[in-house]
Enzyme design. Structure first.
Site, short mmCIF file in Angstrom:
data_model
loop_
_atom_site.label_atom_id
_atom_site.label_comp_id
_atom_site.label_asym_id
_atom_site.label_seq_id
_atom_site.Cartn_x
_atom_site.Cartn_y
_atom_site.Cartn_z
N HIS A 128 2.10 3.49 -8.99
CA HIS A 128 1.96 2.06 -9.31
C HIS A 128 3.16 1.59 -10.13
O HIS A 128 3.69 0.50 -9.93
CB HIS A 128 0.66 1.80 -10.06
CG HIS A 128 -0.58 2.15 -9.28
ND1 HIS A 128 -0.76 1.77 -7.98
CD2 HIS A 128 -1.70 2.86 -9.62
CE1 HIS A 128 -1.93 2.22 -7.54
NE2 HIS A 128 -2.52 2.90 -8.51
N ASP A 164 0.83 -1.21 0.00
CA ASP A 164 0.00 0.00 0.00
C ASP A 164 0.86 1.26 0.00
O ASP A 164 1.99 1.25 0.49
CB ASP A 164 -0.92 -0.03 1.23
CG ASP A 164 -2.07 0.95 1.10
OD1 ASP A 164 -2.42 1.34 -0.04
OD2 ASP A 164 -2.63 1.34 2.15
N LEU A 195 11.17 -19.93 -5.58
CA LEU A 195 10.17 -19.14 -4.84
C LEU A 195 8.78 -19.30 -5.45
O LEU A 195 8.60 -19.17 -6.66
CB LEU A 195 10.59 -17.66 -4.87
CG LEU A 195 9.59 -16.66 -4.28
CD1 LEU A 195 9.54 -16.78 -2.76
CD2 LEU A 195 9.94 -15.23 -4.68
N GLY A 246 -0.25 5.51 -4.30
CA GLY A 246 -0.89 6.78 -4.65
C GLY A 246 -0.30 7.94 -3.86
O GLY A 246 0.00 9.01 -4.42
N ARG A 247 -0.10 7.71 -2.55
CA ARG A 247 0.46 8.79 -1.72
C ARG A 247 1.92 9.05 -2.04
O ARG A 247 2.40 10.18 -1.98
CB ARG A 247 0.27 8.43 -0.23
CG ARG A 247 -1.16 8.69 0.25
CD ARG A 247 -1.45 8.01 1.55
NE ARG A 247 -1.60 6.57 1.34
CZ ARG A 247 -1.48 5.66 2.29
NH1 ARG A 247 -1.17 6.03 3.52
NH2 ARG A 247 -1.64 4.40 2.01
N TRP A 248 2.65 8.01 -2.43
CA TRP A 248 4.04 8.20 -2.86
C TRP A 248 4.07 9.16 -4.06
O TRP A 248 4.88 10.07 -4.12
CB TRP A 248 4.64 6.85 -3.26
CG TRP A 248 6.08 6.91 -3.70
CD1 TRP A 248 7.19 6.75 -2.91
CD2 TRP A 248 6.56 7.14 -5.03
NE1 TRP A 248 8.34 6.88 -3.68
CE2 TRP A 248 7.97 7.11 -4.98
CE3 TRP A 248 5.94 7.37 -6.26
CZ2 TRP A 248 8.77 7.31 -6.10
CZ3 TRP A 248 6.73 7.58 -7.39
CH2 TRP A 248 8.13 7.54 -7.31
C1 IPE Z 1 -5.30 -2.86 -0.14
O1 IPE Z 1 -4.99 -1.51 -0.30
C2 IPE Z 1 -5.30 -3.55 -1.47
C3 IPE Z 1 -3.98 -3.69 -2.11
C4 IPE Z 1 -2.85 -3.31 -1.61
C5 IPE Z 1 -4.00 -4.33 -3.39
P1 IPE Z 1 -6.14 -0.42 -0.40
O2 IPE Z 1 -5.46 0.89 -0.56
O3 IPE Z 1 -7.12 -0.79 -1.44
O4 IPE Z 1 -6.82 -0.53 1.04
P2 IPE Z 1 -7.85 0.46 1.75
O5 IPE Z 1 -8.96 0.69 0.79
O6 IPE Z 1 -7.13 1.72 2.07
O7 IPE Z 1 -8.26 -0.27 2.98
C1 IPE Z 2 -1.71 0.19 -3.34
O1 IPE Z 2 -1.49 1.54 -3.35
C2 IPE Z 2 -1.93 -0.35 -4.73
C3 IPE Z 2 -3.29 -0.82 -5.00
C4 IPE Z 2 -4.26 -0.85 -4.12
C5 IPE Z 2 -3.57 -1.32 -6.34
P1 IPE Z 2 -2.67 2.59 -3.32
O2 IPE Z 2 -3.06 2.90 -4.73
O3 IPE Z 2 -3.78 2.12 -2.46
O4 IPE Z 2 -1.97 3.85 -2.67
P2 IPE Z 2 -2.60 4.86 -1.63
O5 IPE Z 2 -3.11 4.06 -0.48
O6 IPE Z 2 -3.68 5.59 -2.36
O7 IPE Z 2 -1.44 5.74 -1.26
MG MG Z 3 -4.16 2.33 -0.48
#
Ligand code: IPE
Ligand code: IPE
Ligand code: MG
Length: 249
Positions: A41, A24, A135, A27-29
């Site tokens: 991503h 996770d 792996l 997006g914030r990165w």
């Molecule tokens: C969880 O992350 C799913 C994946 C990392 C693929 P999300 O970003 O979707 O989780 P929530 O919605 O913040 O709980």
């Molecule tokens: C995890 O990163 C990737 C997926 C859920 C596909 P996010 O896209 O959820 O990133 P944040 O949480 O918005 O930073």
């Molecule tokens: Mg997320």
């Protein structure tokens, strides 16, 4: 701590058989750099490559990566399709190298929900690497723990209805047989990057006794050193499984 020294320490401890990661923070990165979310991503793929390689080198047997959740379909269509394209592109680009390194690819989740080309890309990768014994890399794609449990319950109900199984025979073992992860040991270490403290519908049954490691680092910045730090943290814990500490030591 330099990587080499850390590896020596790791060699003396218990290496988790199965590591599962909620990747996770992409997006914030990106947001922190004024970049579009998909750039996060994209950079996250570099972390995937490095963590897969490191797990192979360290001797981890199973690595499950939460790549796309059942709930992630609710994201804007443009982001969903960008992720699906990245997925296909990455598989195509990396599969030969993974194969060369003995990685065995598999997936958990409802692949039927993926766009056809992405699904076929994954299935080709699984087919190509099916006889490897390095792996085990398990991608959780369109995966949700609750959906998985419902699927298992429905399958058991079918078996009872058809007379193949008696109600009294339902057991933990029988339920596990119907999960995507049959034949995969439960995760020893479950890592979540990106600062959130939740499971987000990941491996709900399987993580009952996993050791949790929550990192504030965004996934694109989570690399080998962070992985080693997580494993060292894991090695310092006592897994009691309900018993007392004295019973364990
Ligand atoms: C969880 O992350 C799913 C994946 C990392 C693929 P999300 O970003 O979707 O989780 P929530 O919605 O913040 O709980
Ligand atoms: C995890 O990163 C990737 C997926 C859920 C596909 P996010 O896209 O959820 O990133 P944040 O949480 O918005 O930073
Ligand atoms: Mg997320």
């Amino acid at each position: 701590m330099p990587t080499l020294l850390k590896k020596e320490i790791l060699d003396q401890g218990d290496i988790p058989t199965h590591i599962a990661i909620i990747m996770d923070g992409n997006g914030r990165w990106a947001k922190a750099r004024n970049l579009p979310r998909v750039a996060g991503h994209g950079e996250g793929i570099n972390s995937v490559r490095e963590i897969v390689r490191a797990c192979g080198e360290i001797g981890v047997s199973y690595l499950t990566l939460y790549t796309f959740s059942s709930e992630n379909w609710q994201r804007p269509r443009t982001e969903v399709s960008a992720i699906m394209k990245l997925l296909l592109g990455t598989i195509k680009k990396e599969i030969k190298n993974l194969h060369k390194n003995g990685v065995k690819l598999s997936s958990i989740g409802n692949l039927e929900e993926l766009p056809k080309d992405s699904r076929e890309g994954i299935l080709n990768g699984i087919e190509m690497t099916r006889n490897n014994n390095g792996l085990n890399l398990i991608l959780a794609l369109s995966y949700g723990g609750r959906q998985e449990l419902l699927m298992a319950i429905r399958r058991i109900a079918d078996k009872i209805q058809s007379g193949e199984m008696e109600k009294d025979q339902i057991s933990e073992e029988k339920l596990v047989n119907e999960l995507y992860t049959t034949n995969v040991p439960d995760p020893d270490l479950l890592i979540r990057t990106g600062g959130e403290h939740r499971l987000s519908n990941f491996l709900l049954w399987q993580s009952a006794y996993s050791e949790l490691y929550l990192s504030d680092i965004f996934w694109p910045d989570f690399r080998e050193n962070e992985l080693i730090t997580a494993i060292l943290d894991y090695q310092a814990r006592q897994r009691r499984f309900g018993k007392t500490g004295e019973q364990i030591s």
